[in-house]
Scaffold this active site. Structure first.
Site: not given
Length: 218
Positions: A55-56
């Site tokens: 995930d970012s």
């Protein structure tokens, strides 16, 4: 700032991805991992290719393949669940138990107002996460997660719905609580290789925002 390289050989790179740097370019634009590919060629003609996703917001170990053949080998290792992954997360509370296994199948839903998210669902895809409480400070807990499966948002949903306590700063499954990001870190990665080749193995140091809450990994 170019991500720190944790492991390098002719087939693989493992980088310490900063929290907040997306692996794929967001639809709205902005910086992404590919902006660092030129610097990560390290003398090779072709840029490296991410083998998996983080995930970012998630910091830590990300494996990049340096050629198409190694991409196939590493991708197969992930598909066959041969990869050992260790994550550290800070929970927005302290669980009553000290360790356990979360088995909650996950399914993706989407709505116009909330966008998409993952939810526990009996008919969803199998998802298994082993967890262990490492420390508690000021109402927050440092937990080690070792996922057997690699479902999207698996640890985030398993924390929120399995433990009943979301990750600190998670805006989707918990609350942002003024945090700059969801507090999840890919602390270690071991990827076996066929034959006599040694495994790709890397450890990413504890991020500064984890340490700022009084936690250590050790």
């Amino acid at each position: 700032m170019t991500p720190t390289i944790l492991f390098e050989d002719g087939e693989a790179l493992v980088i310490d991805k900063p929290g907040g740097l997306p692996v794929e370019r967001p639809r709205r634009g902005g910086l992404a991992l590919e902006d660092h590919f030129e610097a990560l060629k390290l003398g090779f003609q072709r840029p490296p290719t991410p083998v998996h996703r983080l995930d970012s917001d998630t910091s830590g170990c990300l494996l990049l393949a340096r050629n198409p053949k190694s991409l196939k080998v590493f991708s197969r290792a992930f598909e066959e669940r041969l990869v050992e992954k260790r994550y550290l997360g800070i929970l927005a509370g302290v669980p009553e138990e000290t360790e356990g296994v979360i088995e909650l199948a996950l399914s993706k839903i989407s709505s116009e107002e909330k966008g998409w998210r993952m939810i526990p669902a009996k008919q969803g895809k199998q998802a298994i996460t082993h967890w262990r409480l490492l420390d508690a400070q000021d109402g927050h807990a440092l937990v080690e997660f070792r996922p057997e499966t690699g479902r999207t948002h698996q640890i985030r949903v398993h924390a929120a719905s399995g433990l009943g306590i979301p990750l600190l700063g998670d805006p989707v499954y918990g609350a942002k609580d003024g945090r700059a990001r969801t507090m999840l870190h890919a602390a270690a990665l071991t990827v076996p290789r066929p034959g006599e080749k040694p495994a790709v193995a890397a450890t990413a140091p504890l991020p500064a925002d984890f340490a700022a809450l009084g936690f250590t990994d050790g």
